[in-house]
Write a protein that holds these residues in place. Structure first.
Motif, PDB file in Angstrom:
ATOM      1  N   SER A 124       0.864  -1.166   0.000  1.00 56.66           N
ATOM      2  CA  SER A 124       0.000   0.000   0.000  1.00 56.66           C
ATOM      3  C   SER A 124       0.909   1.227   0.000  1.00 56.66           C
ATOM      4  O   SER A 124       1.794   1.340   0.863  1.00 56.66           O
ATOM      5  CB  SER A 124      -0.899  -0.009   1.235  1.00 56.66           C
ATOM      6  OG  SER A 124      -1.668   1.174   1.312  1.00 56.66           O
ATOM      7  N   HIS A 133       1.282   5.672  -1.034  1.00 58.68           N
ATOM      8  CA  HIS A 133       0.806   6.957  -1.521  1.00 58.68           C
ATOM      9  C   HIS A 133       1.918   7.487  -2.412  1.00 58.68           C
ATOM     10  O   HIS A 133       3.106   7.225  -2.156  1.00 58.68           O
ATOM     11  CB  HIS A 133       0.550   7.940  -0.379  1.00 58.68           C
ATOM     12  CG  HIS A 133      -0.886   8.024   0.041  1.00 58.68           C
ATOM     13  ND1 HIS A 133      -1.916   8.276  -0.833  1.00 58.68           N
ATOM     14  CD2 HIS A 133      -1.452   7.895   1.264  1.00 58.68           C
ATOM     15  CE1 HIS A 133      -3.055   8.297  -0.181  1.00 58.68           C
ATOM     16  NE2 HIS A 133      -2.808   8.058   1.102  1.00 58.68           N
ATOM     17  N   SER A 171      -1.977   9.774  -5.757  1.00 60.22           N
ATOM     18  CA  SER A 171      -2.915   9.030  -4.910  1.00 60.22           C
ATOM     19  C   SER A 171      -3.378   9.909  -3.755  1.00 60.22           C
ATOM     20  O   SER A 171      -4.480   9.726  -3.247  1.00 60.22           O
ATOM     21  CB  SER A 171      -2.258   7.752  -4.374  1.00 60.22           C
ATOM     22  OG  SER A 171      -1.192   8.062  -3.501  1.00 60.22           O
ATOM     23  N   ARG A 175      -6.441  11.622  -4.713  1.00 62.14           N
ATOM     24  CA  ARG A 175      -7.614  10.739  -4.690  1.00 62.14           C
ATOM     25  C   ARG A 175      -7.947  10.290  -3.267  1.00 62.14           C
ATOM     26  O   ARG A 175      -8.909   9.575  -3.063  1.00 62.14           O
ATOM     27  CB  ARG A 175      -7.350   9.500  -5.547  1.00 62.14           C
ATOM     28  CG  ARG A 175      -7.329   9.796  -7.031  1.00 62.14           C
ATOM     29  CD  ARG A 175      -7.290   8.518  -7.838  1.00 62.14           C
ATOM     30  NE  ARG A 175      -6.154   7.666  -7.540  1.00 62.14           N
ATOM     31  CZ  ARG A 175      -4.941   7.773  -8.068  1.00 62.14           C
ATOM     32  NH1 ARG A 175      -4.694   8.730  -8.936  1.00 62.14           N
ATOM     33  NH2 ARG A 175      -3.981   6.949  -7.736  1.00 62.14           N
ATOM     34  N   VAL A 176      -7.127  10.630  -2.300  1.00 64.39           N
ATOM     35  CA  VAL A 176      -7.284  10.351  -0.876  1.00 64.39           C
ATOM     36  C   VAL A 176      -6.887   8.920  -0.506  1.00 64.39           C
ATOM     37  O   VAL A 176      -6.238   8.691   0.498  1.00 64.39           O
ATOM     38  CB  VAL A 176      -8.711  10.664  -0.351  1.00 64.39           C
ATOM     39  CG1 VAL A 176      -8.832  10.349   1.130  1.00 64.39           C
ATOM     40  CG2 VAL A 176      -9.088  12.101  -0.625  1.00 64.39           C
ATOM     41  N   TYR A 177      -7.244   7.945  -1.318  1.00 61.77           N
ATOM     42  CA  TYR A 177      -6.988   6.548  -0.969  1.00 61.77           C
ATOM     43  C   TYR A 177      -5.614   6.090  -1.438  1.00 61.77           C
ATOM     44  O   TYR A 177      -5.187   6.407  -2.542  1.00 61.77           O
ATOM     45  CB  TYR A 177      -8.056   5.643  -1.598  1.00 61.77           C
ATOM     46  CG  TYR A 177      -9.437   5.956  -1.098  1.00 61.77           C
ATOM     47  CD1 TYR A 177      -9.834   5.552   0.168  1.00 61.77           C
ATOM     48  CD2 TYR A 177     -10.328   6.676  -1.874  1.00 61.77           C
ATOM     49  CE1 TYR A 177     -11.099   5.861   0.648  1.00 61.77           C
ATOM     50  CE2 TYR A 177     -11.593   6.980  -1.409  1.00 61.77           C
ATOM     51  CZ  TYR A 177     -11.970   6.567  -0.148  1.00 61.77           C
ATOM     52  OH  TYR A 177     -13.217   6.869   0.327  1.00 61.77           O
ATOM     53  N   GLU A 183      -2.870   0.241  -3.916  1.00 60.06           N
ATOM     54  CA  GLU A 183      -2.410  -1.090  -3.527  1.00 60.06           C
ATOM     55  C   GLU A 183      -2.140  -1.911  -4.787  1.00 60.06           C
ATOM     56  O   GLU A 183      -2.924  -1.873  -5.739  1.00 60.06           O
ATOM     57  CB  GLU A 183      -3.459  -1.799  -2.666  1.00 60.06           C
ATOM     58  CG  GLU A 183      -3.683  -1.122  -1.338  1.00 60.06           C
ATOM     59  CD  GLU A 183      -4.750  -1.817  -0.486  1.00 60.06           C
ATOM     60  OE1 GLU A 183      -5.333  -2.833  -0.939  1.00 60.06           O
ATOM     61  OE2 GLU A 183      -5.008  -1.324   0.623  1.00 60.06           O
TER      62      GLU A 183
END
Length: 176
Positions: A91, A93, A108, A111-113, A116
């Motif tokens: 995972s 960012h 990322s 996009r906040v999330y 992965e």
């Protein structure tokens, strides 16, 4: 019966001619519509490296590590965890930019999330599959990726031009 034989002979002659014509057109000439056919990978690798080196000089970047493939790696914040290996899911960012003008083409964080993916599974560009195993969990680094480890001679429409070296600021959050 005689007309059938004449027609059959004519068709055989036509078929043989078509076959020979097909064979002669299968030369070693590169396909002008294939973006990889006339691409000079060696010259592009030199141009990518020169652009990355110029970026380092202009931004006073030192302490980078260069791999055999031409990928550059700079630690921004050391991690304390394990390093991911091929097959493990991670995972992260990240922010992706063009080296030539720092144009942000993806993020990322925006996009906040977190993103992965499985390391080494070919689901991301080669520069990521090579660069992520260099990082420790919790580490933040910049990967400077030459075009042959990125999107190569075709780019990624609309934001990444062909032959563009890339830089990704990557924060390795977790090995899942």
């Amino acid at each position: 019966m005689q007309q059938l034989l004449k027609r059959s002979a004519l068709w055989q002659l036509l078929l043989a001619f078509s076959f020979l014509l097909g064979l002669t057109s299968c030369g070693d000439e590169p396909d002008p519509y294939d973006p990889y056919a006339n691409y000079d990978y060696e010259a592009q690798a030199k141009a990518d490296d020169a652009m990355i080196q110029a970026y380092f000089k202009a931004n006073n970047i030192t302490d980078t590590v260069k791999t055999a493939s031409g990928l550059y790696y700079k630690v921004l914040k050391p991690g304390t965890g394990a390093k991911p290996v091929a097959g493990q899911k991670v995972s992260v960012h990240y922010i992706g930019k063009l080296v030539q003008n720092e144009y942000v083409f993806d993020s990322s964080w925006k996009r906040v999330y977190p993103f992965e993916f499985q390391v080494g599974a070919g689901k991301v560009i080669k520069g990521w599959d090579e660069g992520l195993p260099l990082m420790q969990e919790g580490e933040k680094a910049i990967l400077f990726i030459p075009s042959h480890l990125g999107y190569g001679p075709v780019g990624s429409y609309p934001s990444i031009p062909s032959g563009a070296p890339l830089m990704f600021e990557v924060d390795l959050l977790d090995i899942l």
